[in-house]
Design a protein around this motif. Structure first.
Motif, PDB file in Angstrom:
ATOM      1  N   MET A   1      -1.836  -7.644   5.667  1.00  0.00           N
ATOM      2  CA  MET A   1      -2.257  -7.073   4.402  1.00  0.00           C
ATOM      3  C   MET A   1      -1.268  -7.389   3.299  1.00  0.00           C
ATOM      4  SD  MET A   1      -3.673  -3.452   5.472  1.00  0.00           S
ATOM      5  CE  MET A   1      -4.643  -3.272   6.887  1.00  0.00           C
ATOM      6  N   ALA A   2      -1.498  -6.825   2.130  1.00  0.00           N
ATOM      7  CA  ALA A   2      -0.785  -7.337   0.996  1.00  0.00           C
ATOM      8  C   ALA A   2      -0.100  -6.290   0.156  1.00  0.00           C
ATOM      9  CB  ALA A   2      -1.740  -8.124   0.144  1.00  0.00           C
ATOM     10  N   ALA A   3       0.630  -6.719  -0.913  1.00  0.00           N
ATOM     11  CA  ALA A   3       1.523  -5.744  -1.504  1.00  0.00           C
ATOM     12  C   ALA A   3       1.786  -5.896  -2.981  1.00  0.00           C
ATOM     13  CB  ALA A   3       2.845  -5.815  -0.792  1.00  0.00           C
TER      14      ALA A   3
ATOM     15  N   LEU B   1      -0.412  -1.790   0.155  1.00  0.00           N
ATOM     16  CA  LEU B   1      -1.370  -2.642   0.837  1.00  0.00           C
ATOM     17  C   LEU B   1      -2.642  -2.694   0.003  1.00  0.00           C
ATOM     18  CD1 LEU B   1      -2.677  -4.119   3.207  1.00  0.00           C
ATOM     19  CD2 LEU B   1      -2.901  -1.925   4.350  1.00  0.00           C
ATOM     20  N   THR B   2      -2.928  -3.849  -0.608  1.00  0.00           N
ATOM     21  CA  THR B   2      -4.056  -3.975  -1.526  1.00  0.00           C
ATOM     22  C   THR B   2      -5.263  -4.667  -0.926  1.00  0.00           C
ATOM     23  OG1 THR B   2      -3.403  -6.134  -2.390  1.00  0.00           O
ATOM     24  CG2 THR B   2      -2.393  -4.191  -3.419  1.00  0.00           C
TER      25      THR B   2
ATOM     26  N   GLY C   1       5.378  -8.276   6.977  1.00  0.00           N
ATOM     27  CA  GLY C   1       6.076  -8.807   5.811  1.00  0.00           C
ATOM     28  C   GLY C   1       5.950  -7.946   4.577  1.00  0.00           C
ATOM     29  N   ASN C   2       5.147  -6.895   4.662  1.00  0.00           N
ATOM     30  CA  ASN C   2       4.981  -6.018   3.501  1.00  0.00           C
ATOM     31  C   ASN C   2       5.064  -4.558   3.945  1.00  0.00           C
ATOM     32  OD1 ASN C   2       4.382  -5.169   0.868  1.00  0.00           O
ATOM     33  ND2 ASN C   2       2.222  -4.992   1.381  1.00  0.00           N
ATOM     34  N   THR C   3       3.922  -3.884   4.156  1.00  0.00           N
ATOM     35  CA  THR C   3       3.964  -2.495   4.623  1.00  0.00           C
ATOM     36  C   THR C   3       4.089  -2.408   6.136  1.00  0.00           C
ATOM     37  OG1 THR C   3       1.558  -2.339   4.877  1.00  0.00           O
ATOM     38  CG2 THR C   3       2.479  -1.758   2.714  1.00  0.00           C
ATOM     39  N   PHE C   4       3.749  -3.482   6.843  1.00  0.00           N
ATOM     40  CA  PHE C   4       3.747  -3.546   8.308  1.00  0.00           C
ATOM     41  C   PHE C   4       2.690  -2.646   8.941  1.00  0.00           C
ATOM     42  CE2 PHE C   4       8.026  -4.822   7.044  1.00  0.00           C
ATOM     43  CZ  PHE C   4       8.141  -6.033   7.706  1.00  0.00           C
TER      44      PHE C   4
ATOM     45  N   VAL D   1       3.273   2.782   0.985  1.00  0.00           N
ATOM     46  CA  VAL D   1       4.231   3.173   2.021  1.00  0.00           C
ATOM     47  C   VAL D   1       5.629   3.208   1.415  1.00  0.00           C
ATOM     48  CG1 VAL D   1       5.225   2.577   4.265  1.00  0.00           C
ATOM     49  CG2 VAL D   1       2.800   2.127   3.815  1.00  0.00           C
ATOM     50  N   GLN D   2       6.376   4.245   1.730  1.00  0.00           N
ATOM     51  CA  GLN D   2       7.738   4.386   1.222  1.00  0.00           C
ATOM     52  C   GLN D   2       8.717   3.559   2.043  1.00  0.00           C
ATOM     53  OE1 GLN D   2       8.992   8.480   0.842  1.00  0.00           O
ATOM     54  NE2 GLN D   2       7.046   9.130  -0.029  1.00  0.00           N
TER      55      GLN D   2
END
Length: 278
Positions: A16-18, A41-42, A90-93, A276-277
Motif C-alpha cells: 500500500m501507499a503513503a 495508506l492511500t 516500506g510505508n505503514t507495513f 499509522v503513527q
C-alpha cells in the motif's frame, strides 16, 4: 457455522501507499519537537512502494478484481491458487490476506479485504453483484482507490485480520469509512434477506479489536454505520488510536437485524486513508 483456523502470515508481497505528515508541540527549551509522524495508506498507484505484489505485478490497481463478483482473484476456481493478499511494506507495513476456509479455497465470501475503485451511485443497483462499489463518486479526499471489507464473525466464526509485517507494534491512528452501495441500499430499503434499518430503527456497526505481539487484547473500538435508523452515506473518520500499540487487529461487523445464520444486513463497508503513527 463453519469455523476457520486463525493464523497470521508475514510473507505478503504486495503493498500500500503513503503520505507523511508530522504533528508538533512546543518545546519549553525552545523550538518544536515532533511527537508523531503519520504514514498514510492511500491505496493510490502514485504511492506504491512495494515492488511486485503476489501476482508479480505492480500498483494497487492490479489488485482490483473484475468482475466485482465472481472474479478470478476473489473467487478462484483453482484450489491451488494463492490467497488474495496485499501489504504496504516500506510505508505503514499494514497487510492482509484472505484466510482460507476449511476447504482451503481462499474465497472472499468467507471474509476479507479487497482493493477497489468501483462506484455505484444508484442504490437500486446495490446488490451482491456490485459488492465492491461505494455510493459516492470517489475514494476519500477524491482518490481513486480504496479497500472493501466483507465479513462478520456472526456468519463466519472469525473476523478478517489486518496486521503489521515489520514485526513492530504501532498505533493505528484513524481511517475513513463508508457503507458500500450494497450495504447502504439494505440500510435504507432492505432487500430479500434483510430489513430496512431505517424503517426498523435498527443499527449496524463496525468493531475493531487490537492485539499485541503476544496475542493479548489491547482494546476495542466501535463505529456506527447506522444507529437507530440514522446512517452515514459519505466518508467519515473512524478513530482507532484508543487501541494503543498493536501487532494486528480484527475487523468485524454486527447489527440488530440477525437471523439463524448471523447478520442479515450485508457485512460490507469501505475504508481509505489509514493513518499509522511512527
Amino acid at each position: 457455522m463453519k469455523k476457520q483456523v486463525l493464523f497470521i502470515s508475514a510473507a505478503f508481497v504486495c503493498a500500500m501507499a503513503a503520505l507523511t505528515s508530522c504533528s508538533k508541540v512546543d518545546n519549553p527549551s525552545g523550538g518544536d519537537v515532533s511527537v508523531k509522524t503519520l504514514r498514510v495508506l492511500t491505496f493510490e498507484d502514485a504511492d506504491w512502494k512495494a515492488g511486485t505484489n503476489y501476482l508479480g505485478k505492480q500498483y494497487w490497481s492490479t489488485l482490483i478484481d473484475y468482475p466485482q463478483y465472481g472474479g478470478s482473484m476473489l473467487a478462484p476456481t483453482d484450489y491451488d491458487a494463492v490467497a488474495y493478499r496485499w501489504s504496504d511494506d516500506g510505508n505503514t507495513f499494514l497487510a492482509h490476506e484472505i484466510i482460507a476456509d476449511m476447504y482451503g479455497d481462499n474465497q472472499y465470501y468467507y471474509g476479507g479485504h479487497a482493493i477497489s475503485n468501483y462506484s455505484e451511485l444508484d442504490l437500486s443497483k446495490g446488490d451482491y453483484m456490485s459488492q465492491l462499489a461505494i455510493p459516492v463518486a470517489t475514494g476519500h479526499n477524491g482518490s481513486k482507490n480504496f479497500c472493501v471489507h466483507f465479513g462478520s464473525s456472526t456468519m463466519m466464526g472469525i473476523a478478517p485480520i489486518v496486521y503489521f509485517t515489520d514485526g513492530v507494534e504501532h498505533v493505528i491512528d484513524h481511517m475513513y469509512v463508508i457503507p458500500t452501495t450494497y450495504t447502504l441500499n439494505s440500510i435504507v430499503n432492505g432487500d430479500y434477506y434483510s430489513k430496512s434499518l431505517v424503517s426498523q430503527k435498527g443499527s449496524l456497526w463496525i468493531t475493531v479489536t487490537g492485539y499485541d505481539a503476544k496475542g493479548n487484547e489491547t482494546g476495542t473500538v466501535k463505529f456506527d454505520l447506522c444507529k437507530d435508523g440514522a446512517y452515514i452515506s459519505d466518508w467519515t473518520k473512524f478513530d482507532l488510536s484508543p487501541l494503543g500499540k498493536v501487532a494486528f487487529i480484527t475487523v468485524d461487523m454486527d447489527g440488530t437485524d440477525k437471523g439463524n445464520w448471523g447478520l442479515n444486513t450485508p457485512a460490507y463497508f469501505a475504508y481509505d486513508d489509514v493513518a499509522v503513527q511512527f
